[in-house]
Design a protein around this motif. Structure first.
Motif, PDB file in Angstrom:
ATOM      1  N   LEU A 108      -5.238  12.821  -0.840  1.00  0.00           N
ATOM      2  CA  LEU A 108      -4.367  11.669  -0.615  1.00  0.00           C
ATOM      3  C   LEU A 108      -4.807  10.516  -1.505  1.00  0.00           C
ATOM      4  N   SER A 109      -3.826   9.771  -1.985  1.00  0.00           N
ATOM      5  CA  SER A 109      -4.107   8.576  -2.769  1.00  0.00           C
ATOM      6  C   SER A 109      -3.333   7.397  -2.204  1.00  0.00           C
ATOM      7  N   CYS A 110      -3.905   6.218  -2.354  1.00  0.00           N
ATOM      8  CA  CYS A 110      -3.253   4.984  -1.911  1.00  0.00           C
ATOM      9  C   CYS A 110      -3.380   3.966  -3.030  1.00  0.00           C
ATOM     10  N   ALA A 111      -2.242   3.514  -3.528  1.00  0.00           N
ATOM     11  CA  ALA A 111      -2.215   2.505  -4.577  1.00  0.00           C
ATOM     12  C   ALA A 111      -1.920   1.151  -3.957  1.00  0.00           C
ATOM     13  N   LEU A 154       0.867  -1.168   0.000  1.00  0.00           N
ATOM     14  CA  LEU A 154       0.000   0.000   0.000  1.00  0.00           C
ATOM     15  C   LEU A 154       0.908   1.223   0.000  1.00  0.00           C
ATOM     16  N   VAL A 155       0.807   2.044  -1.041  1.00  0.00           N
ATOM     17  CA  VAL A 155       1.700   3.183  -1.189  1.00  0.00           C
ATOM     18  C   VAL A 155       0.875   4.462  -1.220  1.00  0.00           C
ATOM     19  N   GLU A 156       1.076   5.284  -0.181  1.00  0.00           N
ATOM     20  CA  GLU A 156       0.338   6.549  -0.084  1.00  0.00           C
ATOM     21  C   GLU A 156       1.093   7.673  -0.790  1.00  0.00           C
ATOM     22  N   SER A 157       0.353   8.651  -1.245  1.00  0.00           N
ATOM     23  CA  SER A 157       0.938   9.857  -1.822  1.00  0.00           C
ATOM     24  C   SER A 157      -0.022  11.021  -1.618  1.00  0.00           C
TER      25      SER A 157
END
Length: 115
Positions: free
Chosen positions: A20-23, A4-7
């Motif tokens: 915020l986004s989470c891939a 899980l990678v937040e940005s």
């Protein structure tokens, strides 16, 4: 391997907005409950917003009317639109994914709301 990678975190003035986004990878995303928690210095981690696999949504009282959570099952992403930010929203924001009892967590992204 689940990732899980937040940005999208950063510094913003009071009243401003951030998204915020989470891939997610390594999971069957559409089956998972997705959400955001946050942890401010000296405080316990708290739930901010959650969205179920069926699209049901819940928010912490402190963010209702200001934050919006959404998910895109085609892109394996969950987003948090944060408007009317306040200094008390300052925290590290963590994405999480849960299918059974044990959730997966991202590394977190810092959100700072300051003049």
């Amino acid at each position: 391997q689940v990732q899980l990678v937040e940005s999208g975190g950063g510094l913003v003035e009071p009243g401003g907005s951030l998204r915020l986004s989470c891939a997610a990878s390594g999971i069957i995303f559409s089956r998972y409950v997705m959400g955001w928690h946050r942890q401010a210095p000296g405080k316990q981690r708290e739930m901010v917003a959650v969205i179920s696999s069926g699209g049901g949504i819940d928010y912490a009282d402190s963010v209702k009317g200001r934050f919006t959570i959404s998910r895109d099952n085609a892109k394996n992403t969950v987003n948090l639109q944060m408007n009317s930010l306040k200094p008390e929203d300052t925290a590290v924001y963590y994405c999480y994914a849960r299918y059974t009892t044990t959730p997966y967590w991202g590394q977190g992204t810092q959100v700072t709301v300051s003049p």
